[in-house]
Design a protein around this motif. Structure first.
Motif, PDB file in Angstrom:
ATOM      1  N   GLN A 165      -5.668  -6.877 -10.812  1.00 51.95           N
ATOM      2  CA  GLN A 165      -6.723  -7.794 -11.260  1.00 51.95           C
ATOM      3  C   GLN A 165      -6.641  -9.139 -10.546  1.00 51.95           C
ATOM      4  N   LEU A 166      -5.416  -9.661 -10.400  1.00 50.13           N
ATOM      5  CA  LEU A 166      -5.255 -10.923  -9.679  1.00 50.13           C
ATOM      6  C   LEU A 166      -5.782 -10.799  -8.255  1.00 50.13           C
ATOM      7  N   ASP A 167      -5.449  -9.695  -7.603  1.00 48.99           N
ATOM      8  CA  ASP A 167      -5.885  -9.508  -6.215  1.00 48.99           C
ATOM      9  C   ASP A 167      -7.401  -9.331  -6.131  1.00 48.99           C
ATOM     10  N   TYR A 201      -7.073 -14.083  -6.148  1.00 49.72           N
ATOM     11  CA  TYR A 201      -5.846 -14.880  -6.097  1.00 49.72           C
ATOM     12  C   TYR A 201      -4.861 -14.237  -5.121  1.00 49.72           C
ATOM     13  N   GLN A 202      -4.529 -14.974  -4.073  1.00 55.34           N
ATOM     14  CA  GLN A 202      -3.586 -14.494  -3.054  1.00 55.34           C
ATOM     15  C   GLN A 202      -3.949 -13.064  -2.618  1.00 55.34           C
ATOM     16  N   GLU A 203      -5.262 -12.843  -2.395  1.00 52.39           N
ATOM     17  CA  GLU A 203      -5.735 -11.494  -2.111  1.00 52.39           C
ATOM     18  C   GLU A 203      -5.160 -10.969  -0.801  1.00 52.39           C
ATOM     19  N   ASP A 204      -4.895  -9.666  -0.793  1.00 54.94           N
ATOM     20  CA  ASP A 204      -4.293  -9.020   0.371  1.00 54.94           C
ATOM     21  C   ASP A 204      -5.305  -8.864   1.503  1.00 54.94           C
ATOM     22  N   ASN A 205      -4.774  -8.823   2.723  1.00 54.25           N
ATOM     23  CA  ASN A 205      -5.616  -8.490   3.872  1.00 54.25           C
ATOM     24  C   ASN A 205      -6.010  -7.024   3.809  1.00 54.25           C
ATOM     25  N   VAL A 206      -7.204  -6.732   4.294  1.00 50.65           N
ATOM     26  CA  VAL A 206      -7.673  -5.351   4.389  1.00 50.65           C
ATOM     27  C   VAL A 206      -8.027  -5.095   5.841  1.00 50.65           C
ATOM     28  N   ASN A 207      -7.297  -4.167   6.460  1.00 46.96           N
ATOM     29  CA  ASN A 207      -7.510  -3.859   7.876  1.00 46.96           C
ATOM     30  C   ASN A 207      -7.065  -2.423   8.124  1.00 46.96           C
ATOM     31  N   ASP A 250       2.193  -2.249  -3.931  1.00 48.43           N
ATOM     32  CA  ASP A 250       2.798  -3.549  -4.257  1.00 48.43           C
ATOM     33  C   ASP A 250       2.777  -3.789  -5.765  1.00 48.43           C
ATOM     34  N   ALA A 251       1.697  -3.359  -6.415  1.00 45.44           N
ATOM     35  CA  ALA A 251       1.610  -3.497  -7.873  1.00 45.44           C
ATOM     36  C   ALA A 251       2.694  -2.663  -8.552  1.00 45.44           C
ATOM     37  N   ALA A 295       2.386 -11.310  -2.357  1.00 40.68           N
ATOM     38  CA  ALA A 295       2.967 -10.508  -3.440  1.00 40.68           C
ATOM     39  C   ALA A 295       3.938 -11.349  -4.267  1.00 40.68           C
ATOM     40  N   TYR A 296       4.657 -12.237  -3.601  1.00 44.20           N
ATOM     41  CA  TYR A 296       5.590 -13.150  -4.275  1.00 44.20           C
ATOM     42  C   TYR A 296       4.844 -14.016  -5.286  1.00 44.20           C
ATOM     43  N   ASN A 297       3.756 -14.625  -4.875  1.00 43.31           N
ATOM     44  CA  ASN A 297       3.003 -15.518  -5.756  1.00 43.31           C
ATOM     45  C   ASN A 297       2.321 -14.763  -6.893  1.00 43.31           C
ATOM     46  N   LYS A 298       1.754 -13.600  -6.580  1.00 43.26           N
ATOM     47  CA  LYS A 298       1.108 -12.809  -7.639  1.00 43.26           C
ATOM     48  C   LYS A 298       2.139 -12.368  -8.687  1.00 43.26           C
TER      49      LYS A 298
END
Length: 754
Positions: A246-248, A252-258, A273-274, A293-296
């Motif tokens: 949900q955070l991502d 919030y501190q969303e992950d890169n998508v590539n 990661d979750a 991931a650290y911040n989330k």
């Protein structure tokens, strides 16, 4: 053990030569470092069927195997479990299953049915029915210009085939788009725009949850209403994983998508990661080097009150050097006393006792990080020192940890007193756990399990240096009484004094609740989560306990707590006493021998003529159920005399094949509870009652002349009632003795000093 969960990015960096100091520390066996199925998922994301890539993957798996010693955490759909599994085997399973649900479509489902002869015909019928079902509710949304774009993103291709066949195919395309392509980025933007969240504003927010909650409140949306955390795993595991996602998704501190990189970055990586974060909540420390991931993880652990500490590699290295590094054995043994004299503590008064809690940051004996001291107001009671562990929120204690703990204690304190040996898995199949005992110098140590937690009780009462441990041989023991008293003496939770009260559960919660809350506050300045009610089963534990230690070990603690007497001056009723050098003798020997003869079956099957088949043996057994040996004792060099009794069982009242006659050879030691002074006649039983009743029924000698002949022929005037010789006490019935409620009779064993 100190449990550390290490994210794959840190493992990978250590494998490639980074974080050398950290790696050197982590290979120490005192740490429990598990890997999880999410580590396998991380490596699988770069899987390619090339020799070069396979060699690289094998080296990754080798590194995991060496670092974790094959300790694996996995979700079985109901619980999180730990097993010793090779990462290579789990990875191979993932490879073999990679195509199992790759084709989530009607055609893929049809193939599954067709591959099984038993379901082949049924599958065709089922598939045809699905193809013909219309999805009218979705058709309107697909044809609505305002929702057409969103629906196509969620259900790609469904507009061309708005049936259940099309829904299956669409669902398969959506899963593939999320995990193999970049569709997650589109879905994330759709959510953020739908709830009105500015991605740039929330990305580095110090309170992302406040932004998310405000956005949903404006739309009257309850997020929890649409999330089910009860399926496919423990609820706590699903809750952590869903909070992370949900955070991502909200930015919030969303992950890169590539999806174009060699190691794709897709929704699959975010879910792994979750899961890493959820697995990490079972450990004391989570070491991670991915900033996002650290911040989330920090934000969601703060929200959910997760008690796992999160570090980056350098941070953990500093923490280890400052707080976890303790090498000298002697310093571990001496630390509790040092802490009491010099450490900071939290203090509470609970149920009349002062509770002092000393938290510390390293792990004593590689397990404990809290010292609790219970100080009794009654100065005759010694203080209790209890080492405990401040555990992670979703803590799991594994047999391996207790095995290592006992090995560690054995290496420092010597072999356990009972010489039980290494811990086995079978020891934990029944409650309570048998535990271990040690003596080191002038201190006793007791490792035990209470309320699901493992404690180390330290007995700091100094012994008389001139005294020696008592060694004894047991003649008789009332084991139920001895065990009950022993359990009260050794109950390290002071609440045992309140077990008879109906609100024992509340008292337990009060003590643990106050201590737990203030301890949390001491460490972090915050209290997260609910305090667990570890309300008491203590009475049930006592009732179901299976004895696995010797009777002499249990009796020994009673003897140590007893007051040794030489006379009865200033002795209070109810006092636990030990009397040495006692000479015993039976007071009812003739009666007892007759009763033993009857009990041995001498009158078995005997009936009385004219009594309707009355079985004499059964009648006697009914009367003798509460019969007892009555013994008086003379204390050496004292004029005091005692009286004791031992219930008769007709089997084996005495230990090690001893008989009652062995008690009269030499002198013995009596252990029991003083009950005051009584007369011998006060010790009654059913047999004596019926005996006296029978005497009272005998017709007395008559003074009437008409009965003289009859009376004289049956009762000689000069004869006495000989029944008193056999049935009665051989001691003065009115004389007073000191009565001892007997616990045990032992013979001291003197071993010469070397």
């Amino acid at each position: 053990m100190v449990k550390i969960y290490i994210d794959w990015n840190v493992m990978s960096q250590m494998k490639n030569g980074n974080h050398k100091d950290l790696h050197q520390i982590l290979v120490n066996e005192k740490f429990f470092i598990p890997y999880s199925t999410s580590h396998i998922g991380d490596i699988f994301s770069s899987y390619k069927e090339t020799e070069e890539q396979n060699n690289y993957i094998n080296s990754d798996l080798d590194f995991i195997s060496t670092l974790t010693r094959n300790s694996c955490l996995f979700n079985d759909g109901k619980d999180i479990l730990m097993d010793f599994s090779s990462p290579h085997e789990l990875f191979q399973q993932r490879v073999e299953q990679r195509d199992l649900f790759q084709d989530i479509s009607i055609q893929g489902l049809s193939k599954i049915f067709d591959n099984n002869e038993a379901t082949k015909g049924l599958g065709k019928t089922f598939i045809n029915q699905l193809k013909s079902i219309s999805l009218n509710p979705l058709i309107n949304a697909l044809n609505n210009p305002e929702s057409e774009k969103q629906m196509d993103l969620l259900f790609p291709g469904l507009a061309e085939n708005p049936t259940y066949e099309g829904l299956f195919n669409s669902f398969g395309q959506m899963i593939k788009g999320l995990n193999e392509e970049e569709k997650y980025n589109d879905l994330r933007k759709l959510l953020q725009s739908g709830v009105g969240i500015n991605r740039d504003k929330i990305f580095n927010s110090s309170d992302p949850y406040k932004i998310i909650e405000n956005a949903h409140e404006k739309l009257s949306i309850d997020i929890k209403q649409h999330i089910d955390n009860t399926k496919n795993g423990p609820e706590w595991f699903n809750e952590i994983a869903n909070e992370y996602i949900q955070l991502d998704m909200h930015g919030y501190q969303e992950d890169n998508v590539n999806a174009k990189k060699g190691r794709k970055e897709t929704f699959k990586n975010t879910t792994e990661d979750a899961f890493h974060t959820a697995f990490a909540s079972t450990c004391h420390f989570y070491v991670i080097n991915d900033n996002k991931a650290y911040n989330k993880s920090i934000q969601l652990f703060k929200k959910l009150g997760i008690k796992t500490s999160i570090f980056k590699p350098d941070e953990f290295l500093n923490y280890y050097n400052n707080h976890l590094k303790i090498d000298e054995a002697i310093s571990q043994i001496a630390f509790p006393k040092y802490l009491i004299e010099n450490g900071q503590f939290l203090e509470d008064i609970v149920s009349g006792q002062t509770i002092k809690t000393y938290p510390f940051r390293h792990f004593l004996f590689n397990f404990f990080n809290i010292l609790t001291v219970i100080v009794y107001q009654d100065t005759t009671e010694k203080n209790i020192l209890l080492l405990r562990q401040y555990t992670p929120t979703n803590n799991m204690i594994f047999v391996m940890e207790i095995q290592r703990l006992v090995e560690n204690l054995n290496s420092l304190l010597g072999e356990d007193i009972e010489k039980i040996g290494p811990v086995t898995k079978e020891e934990f199949e029944e409650e309570p756990w048998i535990g271990r005992n040690w003596t080191f110098g002038e201190e006793n140590y007791r490792l035990e399990k209470n309320y699901g937690e493992f404690h180390l009780l330290i007995d700091t009462e100094l012994k008389n240096k001139n005294s020696t441990n008592m060694i004894f041989n047991i003649y008789y023991i009332n084991f139920p009484k001895v065990y009950e008293i022993k359990m009260m003496l050794s109950n390290v939770i002071s609440l045992s004094r309140e077990m008879q009260k109906e609100n024992i559960k509340g008292k337990e919660t009060e003590i643990r609740g106050q201590m737990g809350a203030k301890f949390l506050n001491f460490l972090s300045g915050e209290i997260g989560g609910n305090i667990k009610n570890s309300g008491s089963d203590s009475q049930k534990v006592l009732e179901t306990f299976e004895i696995k230690t010797t009777k002499s070990i249990i009796l020994n603690e009673i003897i140590e707590k007893s007051n040794t007497l030489v006379n009865f001056n200033n002795v209070e009723e109810g006092q636990l006493i030990k009397i040495d050098n006692v000479s015993l003798s039976l007071t009812n020997e003739a009666e007892l021998r007759t009763v033993k003869l009857i009990g041995s079956g001498a009158v078995k099957d005997m009936t009385i003529p004219g009594a309707n088949g009355l079985d004499v043996n059964n009648a006697f057994n009914a009367m003798l159920k509460d019969y007892a040996y009555k013994m008086k004792g003379q204390i050496k060099n004292s004029g005091d005399e005692i009286i004791i009794k031992i219930p008769l069982s007709f089997e084996s009242e005495f230990e090690s094949s001893y008989s009652v006659d062995d008690l009269f050879i030499g002198r013995v030691t009596i252990i029991g509870l003083y009950k005051g002074k009584i007369q011998m006649n006060s010790l009654k039983n059913s047999f004596e009652f019926f005996n006296k009743l029978g005497k009272s029924k005998i017709t007395p000698k008559s003074s009437e002349a008409t009965f003289n002949d009859v009376t004289d022929s049956q009762h000689d005037e000069s004869s006495e009632d000989n029944s008193t010789v056999i049935f009665g006490n051989g001691a003065d019935g009115t004389k007073e003795y000191y009565y001892i409620d007997l616990l045990a009779i032992v013979q001291n064993v003197n071993i010469p000093n070397e």
